[in-house]
Design an enzyme around this catalytic site. Structure first.
Site, PDB file in Angstrom:
ATOM      1  N   SER A  12       0.844  -1.212   0.000  1.00 53.63           N
ATOM      2  CA  SER A  12       0.000   0.000   0.000  1.00 53.63           C
ATOM      3  C   SER A  12       0.876   1.258   0.000  1.00 53.63           C
ATOM      4  CB  SER A  12      -0.982   0.010   1.169  1.00 53.63           C
ATOM      5  OG  SER A  12      -0.308   0.173   2.391  1.00 53.63           O
ATOM      6  N   ASN A  13       2.037   1.203   0.652  1.00 57.62           N
ATOM      7  CA  ASN A  13       2.957   2.355   0.571  1.00 57.62           C
ATOM      8  C   ASN A  13       3.504   2.503  -0.838  1.00 57.62           C
ATOM      9  OD1 ASN A  13       3.573   3.885   3.183  1.00 57.62           O
ATOM     10  ND2 ASN A  13       3.506   1.765   3.874  1.00 57.62           N
ATOM     11  N   MET A  87      10.658  -6.387   4.634  1.00 60.73           N
ATOM     12  CA  MET A  87      10.726  -7.003   5.958  1.00 60.73           C
ATOM     13  C   MET A  87      11.975  -7.844   6.190  1.00 60.73           C
ATOM     14  SD  MET A  87       8.093  -5.507   7.021  1.00 60.73           S
ATOM     15  CE  MET A  87       7.728  -6.194   8.632  1.00 60.73           C
ATOM     16  N   LEU A  90      18.705  -5.708   6.311  1.00 64.18           N
ATOM     17  CA  LEU A  90      19.772  -5.514   5.324  1.00 64.18           C
ATOM     18  C   LEU A  90      21.132  -5.738   5.971  1.00 64.18           C
ATOM     19  CD1 LEU A  90      18.244  -2.319   3.750  1.00 64.18           C
ATOM     20  CD2 LEU A  90      18.551  -4.487   2.546  1.00 64.18           C
ATOM     21  N   ASN A 104      13.491   4.367   4.992  1.00 65.96           N
ATOM     22  CA  ASN A 104      12.589   3.314   5.469  1.00 65.96           C
ATOM     23  C   ASN A 104      11.401   3.942   6.170  1.00 65.96           C
ATOM     24  OD1 ASN A 104      11.764   0.606   6.147  1.00 65.96           O
ATOM     25  ND2 ASN A 104      12.478   0.980   8.234  1.00 65.96           N
ATOM     26  N   HIS A 106       8.518   2.969   9.097  1.00 60.99           N
ATOM     27  CA  HIS A 106       8.297   1.986  10.160  1.00 60.99           C
ATOM     28  C   HIS A 106       7.026   2.371  10.926  1.00 60.99           C
ATOM     29  CE1 HIS A 106       9.223  -1.059  13.098  1.00 60.99           C
ATOM     30  NE2 HIS A 106       8.904  -0.181  14.023  1.00 60.99           N
ATOM     31  N   SER A 133       7.058   6.419  11.451  1.00 64.19           N
ATOM     32  CA  SER A 133       8.304   7.188  11.330  1.00 64.19           C
ATOM     33  C   SER A 133       8.957   6.885   9.984  1.00 64.19           C
ATOM     34  CB  SER A 133       9.313   6.767  12.408  1.00 64.19           C
ATOM     35  OG  SER A 133       8.754   6.806  13.693  1.00 64.19           O
ATOM     36  N   THR A 138      20.452   2.984   8.856  1.00 63.70           N
ATOM     37  CA  THR A 138      21.825   2.686   9.258  1.00 63.70           C
ATOM     38  C   THR A 138      21.884   1.198   9.565  1.00 63.70           C
ATOM     39  OG1 THR A 138      21.356   3.178  11.547  1.00 63.70           O
ATOM     40  CG2 THR A 138      22.176   5.004  10.219  1.00 63.70           C
ATOM     41  N   LEU A 141      18.599  -2.423  13.184  1.00 62.42           N
ATOM     42  CA  LEU A 141      17.212  -2.636  12.797  1.00 62.42           C
ATOM     43  C   LEU A 141      16.327  -1.449  13.197  1.00 62.42           C
ATOM     44  CD1 LEU A 141      15.029  -4.705  11.806  1.00 62.42           C
ATOM     45  CD2 LEU A 141      14.786  -5.350  14.199  1.00 62.42           C
ATOM     46  N   ASP A 142      15.562  -0.938  12.238  1.00 61.61           N
ATOM     47  CA  ASP A 142      14.630   0.157  12.493  1.00 61.61           C
ATOM     48  C   ASP A 142      15.279   1.299  13.270  1.00 61.61           C
ATOM     49  OD1 ASP A 142      12.591  -1.181  11.153  1.00 61.61           O
ATOM     50  OD2 ASP A 142      12.070  -2.302  12.945  1.00 61.61           O
TER      51      ASP A 142
HETATM   52  C1  GAR Z   1       3.881  -0.721   6.784  1.00 60.83           C
HETATM   53  O1  GAR Z   1       3.113  -0.481   7.932  1.00 60.83           O
HETATM   54  C2  GAR Z   1       5.338  -0.370   7.051  1.00 60.83           C
HETATM   55  O2  GAR Z   1       5.493   0.724   7.912  1.00 60.83           O
HETATM   56  C3  GAR Z   1       5.820  -1.644   7.690  1.00 60.83           C
HETATM   57  O3  GAR Z   1       5.232  -2.667   6.943  1.00 60.83           O
HETATM   58  C4  GAR Z   1       3.954  -2.212   6.473  1.00 60.83           C
HETATM   59  C5  GAR Z   1       3.899  -2.477   4.980  1.00 60.83           C
HETATM   60  O4  GAR Z   1       2.630  -2.177   4.471  1.00 60.83           O
HETATM   61  N1  GAR Z   1       7.256  -1.720   7.689  1.00 60.83           N
HETATM   62  C6  GAR Z   1       7.952  -2.278   8.679  1.00 60.83           C
HETATM   63  O5  GAR Z   1       7.437  -2.820   9.637  1.00 60.83           O
HETATM   64  C7  GAR Z   1       9.473  -2.187   8.531  1.00 60.83           C
HETATM   65  N2  GAR Z   1      10.110  -2.493   9.755  1.00 60.83           N
HETATM   66  P1  GAR Z   1       2.437  -2.050   2.890  1.00 60.83           P
HETATM   67  O6  GAR Z   1       3.071  -3.303   2.263  1.00 60.83           O
HETATM   68  O7  GAR Z   1       0.941  -2.039   2.716  1.00 60.83           O
HETATM   69  O8  GAR Z   1       3.106  -0.791   2.434  1.00 60.83           O
END
Ligand code: GAR
Length: 202
Positions: A12-13, A87, A90, A104, A106, A133, A138, A141-142
């Site tokens: 969705s992002n 997910m 890296l 990224n 999060h 956020s 870096t 993680l997150d």
């Molecule tokens: C989002 O909420 C994003 O912030 C999170 O995964 C979801 C992906 O949704 N990312 C993390 O947790 C990274 N640590 P999407 O596939 O619908 O964009």
């Protein structure tokens, strides 16, 4: 500016970035997924964006996987790597190659709740405020300098699912906004630790 977008799931992002691409001066060179079933791949294909699947099972180390990722990214001359629900952690090999060029998103108000299941963790911790956020990546993680955060209120009736929906709505606004700052070359990572916008520390 050319960017590569890495995904693992629904995308969705990715969709919000595709929908805003012209406005934010972004050319999406390709979308890469570590998950062949990621719905985001279909979203990219619908928008005629080149996709690649890299299957982790085919590599004998995380470094080997990331070297494959690097070789695909380098074909396209991308200046920005966008992690849009990617997910996998890296490796330093990858991060050092693109230091200051990886963004990224999060689903928490970092430094609170890194990792997985952030919405349930926020509910369990009786938080009143939660959110999303965007940060430079870096090698932790997150972690990494925070660029932008947006918050939502946690109501008594919220579940992890309703909270996720609320936070995603905010994500779809702040991620294109931050990417635009980057494509306008207003957003920079300096001294490897400080995010600046128009020369001011964020
Ligand atoms: C989002 O909420 C994003 O912030 C999170 O995964 C979801 C992906 O949704 N990312 C993390 O947790 C990274 N640590 P999407 O596939 O619908 O964009």
């Amino acid at each position: 500016m050319k960017a590569v977008i890495l995904i693992s799931g629904n995308g969705s992002n990715l969709q919000s970035i595709i929908d805003n691409a012209d406005r934010i001066d972004l050319q999406i060179s390709c979308v890469i997924s570590n998950n062949k079933n990621a719905f985001g791949l279909k979203r990219a294909e619908s928008s005629k964006i080149q996709t690649y699947i890299i299957e982790p099972e085919l590599f004998n180390s995380k470094e080997a996987f990331d070297r494959e990722l690097i070789s695909i990214i380098n074909q396209d001359g991308a200046e920005l790597i966008v992690l849009a629900g990617y997910m996998r952690v890296l490796t330093p090999v990858f991060i050092s190659n693109y230091f200051g060029k990886i963004l990224n998103i999060h689903p928490s108000l970092l430094p609170k709740f890194p990792g997985l299941n952030t919405h349930q963790k926020a509910i369990d911790a009786s938080e009143k405020i939660h959110g999303a956020s965007v940060h430079f990546v870096t090698d932790k993680l997150d972690d990494g300098p925070i660029i932008c955060q947006e918050s939502v209120t946690i109501e008594a009736i919220d579940t992890a699912k309703t909270l996720s929906d609320k936070v995603l709505k905010k994500e779809h606004i702040i991620f294109p906004k931050v990417i635009h700052w980057y494509t306008q070359r207003r957003l920079k990572l300096i001294n490897n630790i400080t995010a600046t916008l128009d020369g001011k520390i964020l």
